[in-house]
Design a protein around this motif. Structure first.
Motif, PDB file in Angstrom:
ATOM      1  N   TYR A  87       0.864  -1.185   0.000  1.00  0.00           N
ATOM      2  CA  TYR A  87       0.000   0.000   0.000  1.00  0.00           C
ATOM      3  C   TYR A  87       0.893   1.225   0.000  1.00  0.00           C
ATOM      4  CZ  TYR A  87      -3.737  -3.129   1.413  1.00  0.00           C
ATOM      5  OH  TYR A  87      -4.632  -4.145   1.459  1.00  0.00           O
ATOM      6  N   LEU A  88       0.514   2.180  -0.825  1.00  0.00           N
ATOM      7  CA  LEU A  88       1.302   3.408  -0.918  1.00  0.00           C
ATOM      8  C   LEU A  88       0.433   4.555  -0.434  1.00  0.00           C
ATOM      9  CD1 LEU A  88       2.530   2.808  -4.585  1.00  0.00           C
ATOM     10  CD2 LEU A  88       3.668   2.100  -2.479  1.00  0.00           C
ATOM     11  N   PHE A  89       0.958   5.307   0.489  1.00  0.00           N
ATOM     12  CA  PHE A  89       0.173   6.414   1.038  1.00  0.00           C
ATOM     13  C   PHE A  89       1.017   7.674   1.028  1.00  0.00           C
ATOM     14  CE2 PHE A  89      -1.319   9.123   4.445  1.00  0.00           C
ATOM     15  CZ  PHE A  89      -2.685   9.157   4.203  1.00  0.00           C
ATOM     16  N   SER A  90       0.459   8.728   0.490  1.00  0.00           N
ATOM     17  CA  SER A  90       1.202   9.985   0.456  1.00  0.00           C
ATOM     18  C   SER A  90       0.689  10.910   1.558  1.00  0.00           C
ATOM     19  CB  SER A  90       1.017  10.642  -0.914  1.00  0.00           C
ATOM     20  OG  SER A  90       1.415  11.981  -0.826  1.00  0.00           O
ATOM     21  N   VAL A  91       1.596  11.503   2.316  1.00  0.00           N
ATOM     22  CA  VAL A  91       1.157  12.420   3.382  1.00  0.00           C
ATOM     23  C   VAL A  91       0.419  13.621   2.795  1.00  0.00           C
ATOM     24  CG1 VAL A  91       2.802  11.868   5.212  1.00  0.00           C
ATOM     25  CG2 VAL A  91       3.405  13.557   3.525  1.00  0.00           C
ATOM     26  N   TYR A  92       0.667  13.910   1.506  1.00  0.00           N
ATOM     27  CA  TYR A  92      -0.062  14.999   0.857  1.00  0.00           C
ATOM     28  C   TYR A  92      -1.562  14.736   0.892  1.00  0.00           C
ATOM     29  CZ  TYR A  92       3.983  17.432  -0.963  1.00  0.00           C
ATOM     30  OH  TYR A  92       5.133  18.160  -1.064  1.00  0.00           O
ATOM     31  N   ASN A  93      -1.955  13.457   0.781  1.00  0.00           N
ATOM     32  CA  ASN A  93      -3.384  13.119   0.796  1.00  0.00           C
ATOM     33  C   ASN A  93      -4.036  13.534   2.099  1.00  0.00           C
ATOM     34  OD1 ASN A  93      -2.988  11.948  -1.593  1.00  0.00           O
ATOM     35  ND2 ASN A  93      -3.274   9.838  -0.931  1.00  0.00           N
ATOM     36  N   LEU A  94      -3.262  13.443   3.165  1.00  0.00           N
ATOM     37  CA  LEU A  94      -3.841  13.701   4.480  1.00  0.00           C
ATOM     38  C   LEU A  94      -3.767  15.174   4.861  1.00  0.00           C
ATOM     39  CD1 LEU A  94      -4.995  12.234   7.045  1.00  0.00           C
ATOM     40  CD2 LEU A  94      -2.666  12.163   7.900  1.00  0.00           C
ATOM     41  N   ILE A  95      -2.598  15.784   4.636  1.00  0.00           N
ATOM     42  CA  ILE A  95      -2.422  17.146   5.183  1.00  0.00           C
ATOM     43  C   ILE A  95      -2.103  18.190   4.113  1.00  0.00           C
ATOM     44  CG2 ILE A  95      -1.782  16.503   7.549  1.00  0.00           C
ATOM     45  CD1 ILE A  95       1.144  16.655   6.665  1.00  0.00           C
ATOM     46  N   GLN A  96      -2.162  17.760   2.856  1.00  0.00           N
ATOM     47  CA  GLN A  96      -1.915  18.666   1.717  1.00  0.00           C
ATOM     48  C   GLN A  96      -0.523  19.296   1.748  1.00  0.00           C
ATOM     49  OE1 GLN A  96      -5.275  21.345   1.606  1.00  0.00           O
ATOM     50  NE2 GLN A  96      -6.718  19.651   1.428  1.00  0.00           N
ATOM     51  N   LYS A  97       0.394  18.664   2.434  1.00  0.00           N
ATOM     52  CA  LYS A  97       1.798  19.089   2.392  1.00  0.00           C
ATOM     53  C   LYS A  97       2.694  17.918   2.811  1.00  0.00           C
ATOM     54  CE  LYS A  97       0.461  22.468   5.361  1.00  0.00           C
ATOM     55  NZ  LYS A  97       0.566  23.835   5.221  1.00  0.00           N
ATOM     56  N   GLY A  98       3.982  18.021   2.465  1.00  0.00           N
ATOM     57  CA  GLY A  98       4.927  16.984   2.871  1.00  0.00           C
ATOM     58  C   GLY A  98       5.476  17.306   4.257  1.00  0.00           C
ATOM     59  N   ILE A  99       6.453  16.495   4.706  1.00  0.00           N
ATOM     60  CA  ILE A  99       7.020  16.717   6.043  1.00  0.00           C
ATOM     61  C   ILE A  99       7.695  18.091   6.115  1.00  0.00           C
ATOM     62  CG2 ILE A  99       8.806  15.879   7.673  1.00  0.00           C
ATOM     63  CD1 ILE A  99       6.151  14.232   7.539  1.00  0.00           C
TER      64      ILE A  99
ATOM     65  N   GLY B 299      -4.787  13.210  24.977  1.00  0.00           N
ATOM     66  CA  GLY B 299      -5.954  13.847  25.608  1.00  0.00           C
ATOM     67  C   GLY B 299      -7.218  13.405  24.904  1.00  0.00           C
ATOM     68  N   ASP B 300      -8.208  14.332  24.769  1.00  0.00           N
ATOM     69  CA  ASP B 300      -9.460  13.994  24.092  1.00  0.00           C
ATOM     70  C   ASP B 300      -9.293  13.916  22.578  1.00  0.00           C
ATOM     71  OD1 ASP B 300     -10.848  13.868  26.373  1.00  0.00           O
ATOM     72  OD2 ASP B 300     -11.758  15.862  26.241  1.00  0.00           O
ATOM     73  N   THR B 301      -8.428  14.783  22.045  1.00  0.00           N
ATOM     74  CA  THR B 301      -8.245  14.870  20.590  1.00  0.00           C
ATOM     75  C   THR B 301      -6.811  14.500  20.243  1.00  0.00           C
ATOM     76  OG1 THR B 301      -9.828  16.689  20.577  1.00  0.00           O
ATOM     77  CG2 THR B 301      -8.485  16.439  18.609  1.00  0.00           C
ATOM     78  N   CYS B 302      -6.652  13.665  19.196  1.00  0.00           N
ATOM     79  CA  CYS B 302      -5.286  13.248  18.842  1.00  0.00           C
ATOM     80  C   CYS B 302      -4.570  14.384  18.109  1.00  0.00           C
ATOM     81  CB  CYS B 302      -5.305  11.981  17.994  1.00  0.00           C
ATOM     82  SG  CYS B 302      -5.831  12.256  16.305  1.00  0.00           S
ATOM     83  N   SER B 303      -3.250  14.265  17.971  1.00  0.00           N
ATOM     84  CA  SER B 303      -2.458  15.345  17.360  1.00  0.00           C
ATOM     85  C   SER B 303      -2.860  15.571  15.912  1.00  0.00           C
ATOM     86  CB  SER B 303      -0.972  15.008  17.388  1.00  0.00           C
ATOM     87  OG  SER B 303      -0.623  14.464  18.606  1.00  0.00           O
ATOM     88  N   VAL B 304      -3.217  14.492  15.177  1.00  0.00           N
ATOM     89  CA  VAL B 304      -3.553  14.662  13.761  1.00  0.00           C
ATOM     90  C   VAL B 304      -4.892  15.382  13.622  1.00  0.00           C
ATOM     91  CG1 VAL B 304      -4.149  13.422  11.640  1.00  0.00           C
ATOM     92  CG2 VAL B 304      -2.127  12.779  12.925  1.00  0.00           C
ATOM     93  N   CYS B 305      -5.887  15.025  14.409  1.00  0.00           N
ATOM     94  CA  CYS B 305      -7.178  15.725  14.322  1.00  0.00           C
ATOM     95  C   CYS B 305      -7.019  17.191  14.727  1.00  0.00           C
ATOM     96  CB  CYS B 305      -8.235  15.012  15.176  1.00  0.00           C
ATOM     97  SG  CYS B 305      -8.769  13.473  14.412  1.00  0.00           S
TER      98      CYS B 305
ATOM     99  N   LEU C 103      -4.301  18.941  14.275  1.00  0.00           N
ATOM    100  CA  LEU C 103      -3.605  19.574  13.156  1.00  0.00           C
ATOM    101  C   LEU C 103      -4.581  19.856  12.013  1.00  0.00           C
ATOM    102  CD1 LEU C 103      -0.954  20.312  11.590  1.00  0.00           C
ATOM    103  CD2 LEU C 103      -0.857  17.926  10.898  1.00  0.00           C
ATOM    104  N   LEU C 104      -5.428  18.864  11.656  1.00  0.00           N
ATOM    105  CA  LEU C 104      -6.367  19.046  10.551  1.00  0.00           C
ATOM    106  C   LEU C 104      -7.332  20.185  10.858  1.00  0.00           C
ATOM    107  CD1 LEU C 104      -7.153  15.330   9.593  1.00  0.00           C
ATOM    108  CD2 LEU C 104      -5.650  16.920   8.433  1.00  0.00           C
ATOM    109  N   SER C 105      -7.745  20.272  12.109  1.00  0.00           N
ATOM    110  CA  SER C 105      -8.676  21.339  12.458  1.00  0.00           C
ATOM    111  C   SER C 105      -7.977  22.701  12.355  1.00  0.00           C
ATOM    112  CB  SER C 105      -9.245  21.028  13.850  1.00  0.00           C
ATOM    113  OG  SER C 105      -9.320  22.135  14.635  1.00  0.00           O
ATOM    114  N   LYS C 106      -6.715  22.738  12.773  1.00  0.00           N
ATOM    115  CA  LYS C 106      -5.945  23.986  12.671  1.00  0.00           C
ATOM    116  C   LYS C 106      -5.786  24.412  11.201  1.00  0.00           C
ATOM    117  CE  LYS C 106      -1.333  25.695  13.866  1.00  0.00           C
ATOM    118  NZ  LYS C 106      -0.038  25.301  14.389  1.00  0.00           N
ATOM    119  N   LEU C 107      -5.583  23.391  10.309  1.00  0.00           N
ATOM    120  CA  LEU C 107      -5.392  23.695   8.890  1.00  0.00           C
ATOM    121  C   LEU C 107      -6.717  23.875   8.158  1.00  0.00           C
ATOM    122  CD1 LEU C 107      -2.623  21.029   8.083  1.00  0.00           C
ATOM    123  CD2 LEU C 107      -2.284  23.480   8.278  1.00  0.00           C
ATOM    124  N   GLY C 108      -7.830  23.567   8.842  1.00  0.00           N
ATOM    125  CA  GLY C 108      -9.158  23.679   8.222  1.00  0.00           C
ATOM    126  C   GLY C 108      -9.372  22.644   7.137  1.00  0.00           C
ATOM    127  N   ILE C 109      -8.796  21.425   7.317  1.00  0.00           N
ATOM    128  CA  ILE C 109      -8.899  20.365   6.294  1.00  0.00           C
ATOM    129  C   ILE C 109      -9.791  19.238   6.821  1.00  0.00           C
ATOM    130  CG2 ILE C 109      -7.588  18.627   4.994  1.00  0.00           C
ATOM    131  CD1 ILE C 109      -5.115  20.372   5.294  1.00  0.00           C
TER     132      ILE C 109
END
Ligand code: SF4
Ligand code: ZN
Length: 315
Positions: A106-118, A279-285, A287-293
């Motif tokens: 399986y190939l997964f690009s971080v761009y798919n998730l956060i619209q940017k690379g590391i 905590g209640d919200t994971c770091s990725v959620c 981050l996505l909320s901060k980026l509005g994605i």
């Protein structure tokens, strides 16, 4: 120096085991160690569907090859981190091994998730690259296993990686991480996949020798962010001690495994996605909320074989 098994010329001296072996017997010795580690620490069972996380480096590619060769058929998973001059080379190595072991990856690009690379993520989060990258990798690796029905995530951390991380966690008494670095971490259905590290007792030098002897085509370049001074320093210190006292690293890590055996901690899960969180919200959620994605994941598949040929032997 003679091979302890066949008496022919030895090619590798293993001071930690007070032995020397020829190429062929070294390969058997290391494969046996992996199989014994899997049995002794109950890493995989016959009912498991393991998925191997592959970076394109010697450890993960050798591990994927070894497992398929020694009777643990498993697919692979690769995350394209969008790191310039590094990610596309590692992807080619991963595909080449998929062709060799005849398994899907399986190939997964971080761009798919956060619209940017590391590179971009590091700037947004104002976190060191490896910290941001580790967070995304842990999240996505857990997610792919749960989404695709794999029961165990297998990673290629070797003895030197683990011993240096352990030393760092002890020096700074990072208790949370100390308990979470074991050879096997239990999962919880629907939230967290079980994680195992079959190379826990195999050194970097042994893995490099195994990769070369089996003509495993791995990426020699290090990730441009890998020059974390502390990790390199800890590895150097441990190697100096090992030089004076062969077998020390393995003792250090085995002692740790004995200590953490009963030290399981309770996990918490994100109220939005259900995956692990502090905590209640994971770091990725967060981050996505901060980026509005909106979270929108997409796994591509690379399948070099037809289903009929799934049982072909690994060569
Ligand atoms: Fe990610 Fe750091 Fe590893 Fe590079 S060295 S792949 S940035 S964790
Ligand atoms: Zn979440």
């Amino acid at each position: 120096m003679k091979c302890r098994v066949c008496g022919k010329q030895a090619s590798i001296n293993l001071r930690a085991y007070n032995t020397a072996l020829c190429d062929k017997d070294f390969i058997e010795f290391l494969e046996k160690r992996i199989v014994n580690t899997i049995d002794d620490y109950k890493l995989l069972s016959v009912n498991d569907r393991p998925l191997v996380a592959i970076s394109g480096g010697k450890d993960s590619l050798s591990l994927w090859y070894m497992l398929n060769k020694t009777g643990y058929p498993c697919d692979g998973f690769y995350i394209d981190l969008g790191i310039e001059g590094y990610s596309h080379i590692s992807l080619e190595k991963v595909k080449r091994m998929a062709d060799r072991v005849k398994k899907k990856v399986y190939l997964f690009s971080v761009y798919n998730l956060i619209q940017k690379g590391i590179d971009g993520l590091t700037k947004t989060m104002r976190r060191p690259p490896c910290s941001a990258c580790g967070m995304i990798k842990r999240y996505v690796m857990n997610m792919v296993c749960i989404e695709k029905g794999y029961t165990v995530l297998v990673t290629g951390h070797n003895l030197d990686d683990e011993a240096s991380a352990l030393l760092g966690n002890i020096l700074f008494w990072k208790e949370v991480y100390l308990w979470k670095k074991s050879i096997s971490l239990p999962g919880e259905e629907g939230h967290l996949v079980k994680k195992v590290k079959p190379l826990f007792l195999c050194s970097e030098r042994e893995m490099a020798a195994y990769a070369i002897l089996n003509s495993i085509d791995y990426i020699y370049e290090e990730c441009p962010y890998s020059h974390d001074a502390k990790t390199i320093l800890y590895k150097r210190i441990l190697n100096t001690i090992e030089e004076k006292s062969p077998g020390m690293k393995i003792q250090f890590i085995k002692g740790y495994l004995k200590m953490v055996k009963d030290g399981e901690k309770k996990n918490h899960y994100c109220i939005h996605c259900g995956y692990p969180a502090y905590g209640d919200t994971c770091s990725v959620c967060r981050l996505l909320s901060k980026l509005g994605i909106e979270k929108d994941v997409n796994f591509e598949e690379y399948s070099p074989y037809s289903l009929d040929s799934e049982r072909q032997e690994v060569t």
